[in-house]
Design a protein around this motif. Sequence first.
Motif, PDB file in Angstrom:
ATOM      1  N   ASN A  55     -50.000  65.957  49.301  1.00 37.82           N
ATOM      2  CA  ASN A  55     -49.769  65.664  50.710  1.00 37.82           C
ATOM      3  C   ASN A  55     -48.312  65.323  50.995  1.00 37.82           C
ATOM      4  N   LEU A  56     -47.631  64.745  49.998  1.00 38.81           N
ATOM      5  CA  LEU A  56     -46.203  64.457  50.173  1.00 38.81           C
ATOM      6  C   LEU A  56     -45.438  65.742  50.472  1.00 38.81           C
ATOM      7  N   ALA A  57     -45.903  66.833  49.897  1.00 42.20           N
ATOM      8  CA  ALA A  57     -45.222  68.118  50.098  1.00 42.20           C
ATOM      9  C   ALA A  57     -45.826  68.894  51.262  1.00 42.20           C
ATOM     10  N   GLY A  58     -46.697  68.262  52.022  1.00 43.54           N
ATOM     11  CA  GLY A  58     -47.235  68.913  53.218  1.00 43.54           C
ATOM     12  C   GLY A  58     -48.645  69.431  53.061  1.00 43.54           C
ATOM     13  N   GLY A  59     -49.296  69.154  51.928  1.00 47.62           N
ATOM     14  CA  GLY A  59     -50.663  69.614  51.711  1.00 47.62           C
ATOM     15  C   GLY A  59     -50.707  70.748  50.709  1.00 47.62           C
ATOM     16  N   ALA A  60     -51.819  70.834  49.983  1.00 53.61           N
ATOM     17  CA  ALA A  60     -51.924  71.758  48.850  1.00 53.61           C
ATOM     18  C   ALA A  60     -51.734  73.224  49.255  1.00 53.61           C
ATOM     19  N   GLU A  61     -52.061  73.558  50.491  1.00 47.91           N
ATOM     20  CA  GLU A  61     -52.025  74.972  50.863  1.00 47.91           C
ATOM     21  C   GLU A  61     -50.732  75.369  51.584  1.00 47.91           C
ATOM     22  N   THR A  62     -49.903  74.392  51.899  1.00 48.99           N
ATOM     23  CA  THR A  62     -48.635  74.683  52.575  1.00 48.99           C
ATOM     24  C   THR A  62     -47.741  75.530  51.679  1.00 48.99           C
ATOM     25  N   VAL A  63     -47.150  76.556  52.255  1.00 53.17           N
ATOM     26  CA  VAL A  63     -46.268  77.398  51.457  1.00 53.17           C
ATOM     27  C   VAL A  63     -44.884  76.762  51.387  1.00 53.17           C
ATOM     28  N   VAL A  64     -44.380  76.642  50.186  1.00 52.45           N
ATOM     29  CA  VAL A  64     -43.070  76.025  49.990  1.00 52.45           C
ATOM     30  C   VAL A  64     -42.215  76.894  49.061  1.00 52.45           C
ATOM     31  N   ALA A  65     -40.917  76.673  49.159  1.00 55.23           N
ATOM     32  CA  ALA A  65     -39.992  77.281  48.203  1.00 55.23           C
ATOM     33  C   ALA A  65     -39.574  76.163  47.261  1.00 55.23           C
ATOM     34  N   SER A  66     -39.714  76.398  45.969  1.00 56.23           N
ATOM     35  CA  SER A  66     -39.495  75.302  45.035  1.00 56.23           C
ATOM     36  C   SER A  66     -38.690  75.718  43.823  1.00 56.23           C
ATOM     37  N   ILE A  67     -38.001  74.742  43.292  1.00 51.17           N
ATOM     38  CA  ILE A  67     -37.378  74.874  41.977  1.00 51.17           C
ATOM     39  C   ILE A  67     -38.084  73.860  41.092  1.00 51.17           C
ATOM     40  N   PHE A  68     -38.518  74.310  39.964  1.00 51.60           N
ATOM     41  CA  PHE A  68     -39.171  73.411  39.013  1.00 51.60           C
ATOM     42  C   PHE A  68     -38.392  73.435  37.714  1.00 51.60           C
ATOM     43  N   LEU A  69     -38.179  72.277  37.161  1.00 52.13           N
ATOM     44  CA  LEU A  69     -37.591  72.271  35.828  1.00 52.13           C
ATOM     45  C   LEU A  69     -38.121  71.110  35.015  1.00 52.13           C
ATOM     46  N   ARG A  70     -38.116  71.301  33.738  1.00 52.04           N
ATOM     47  CA  ARG A  70     -38.488  70.227  32.824  1.00 52.04           C
ATOM     48  C   ARG A  70     -37.219  69.477  32.428  1.00 52.04           C
ATOM     49  N   ILE A  71     -37.358  68.174  32.343  1.00 52.41           N
ATOM     50  CA  ILE A  71     -36.261  67.366  31.845  1.00 52.41           C
ATOM     51  C   ILE A  71     -36.511  67.159  30.364  1.00 52.41           C
ATOM     52  N   GLU A  72     -35.504  67.471  29.580  1.00 51.23           N
ATOM     53  CA  GLU A  72     -35.633  67.283  28.143  1.00 51.23           C
ATOM     54  C   GLU A  72     -34.667  66.206  27.688  1.00 51.23           C
ATOM     55  N   GLY A  73     -34.840  65.734  26.483  1.00 47.94           N
ATOM     56  CA  GLY A  73     -33.957  64.691  25.975  1.00 47.94           C
ATOM     57  C   GLY A  73     -34.696  63.393  25.755  1.00 47.94           C
ATOM     58  N   ASP A  74     -34.028  62.269  26.004  1.00 50.64           N
ATOM     59  CA  ASP A  74     -34.585  60.950  25.678  1.00 50.64           C
ATOM     60  C   ASP A  74     -35.822  60.588  26.504  1.00 50.64           C
TER      61      ASP A  74
END
Lengths: 215, 165
Positions: A55-74
């Motif tokens: 819901n923070l992003a507008g609801g599960a079905e809302t279409v969004v443009a996103s960048i996803f990345l994993r944080i690695e390291g400590d």
Amino acid sequence: MLSINEISDLKLDILKEIGNIGAGHAATSLSALLNRKIDMRVPGARIVSFEEMMNLAGGAETVVASIFLRIEGDAPGSMFFILSIAQAERFVQQLLGDKSFTLAEPPYDELGVSAFKELGNILSGSYLTALSEFTKLSLYPSVPGVGIDMAGAIISYGLLEISQTSDFAIVIDTILKEEDTENNPAGDVKGHFFLLPDPESFEIIFQSLGVTSND
Amino acid sequence: MTSVLNIVKVGIADLNIVKAPDLIRTTGLGSCVGVVIYDKARRIAGMAHVMLPDSALGKQGLMNKAKYGDTAVKELTEILVANGARLAALQAKLAGGAQMFQFSGSSDVLRIGPRNVESVLLALKKLNIPVTGQDVGGNNGRTIEFSPETCILSIRTINKGNSEL
């Protein structure tokens, strides 16, 4: 390991400060990149159910443009930079100086998508660099992935680690706002930075800042 | 008299059941799998929105059975049978299990979509529940809706159009 239910307000405040520092740097980068003012709303660090996270992003079905990345390291974790389709189009148009770029339907213009990815790369890089300096932890981003799809489908990816231990996530959410302009009269947002540390990373983050588990 | 169709919503890591003429729906499936188990003649169906393949992955004490493929299928079946469905008549359809992001040299967790599908299929097989349709894999999100009346699973995507199973 830290149990999410036992996290104190002090610790949530620390996480909020982390979001403040990280996203502050990212907003500055974005401002410089687009040559316009970007406001940042006071961030929040919240304990949310998975459904609330969507819901923070507008609801599960809302279409969004996103960048996803994993944080690695400590202190591993996941990070999202999430924009509405219209906002992503506007940023890319500004970056490329090309008003015709659209995310209305695939196939998307390759150059535009690559510009969007680079934008995410720069922003998350400056977020993490700031965070890394603040905590003295070594944190580095994976190669970012671009996803243009339903928010639920995208965000659930970042919940996989935490979902193995909990039905709740601690999310550090910062909202980016573009200042009021002719094209954007309401000064509408919206970009979200979501930082989702893996469960075992919280203690590491707190320890790096000298907060003991009893605080 | 007009009857109002209710749509039962199933959240992430959640499950629920529905009786005709109502519908059941879950939104924004990515690597998650939406599995529907139904008894056509009794016009009853259940849906689970599975996040992780195997409950052995769980590191928590009190477990949410709807979250894992193996436990969700079992739990859903038990609830359906308790509500009048016949075990031998149950059939299943599933959708989801996409790979939303492509990373090279990534951890196993990023291959979670296909693993979710495998675990749901295995759990169904163990209970001898035949699979009558599936739309899995790919790299797109899905919203699904099922009618226990028609036993059709409608699948909506953003970039790949809509389809029915």
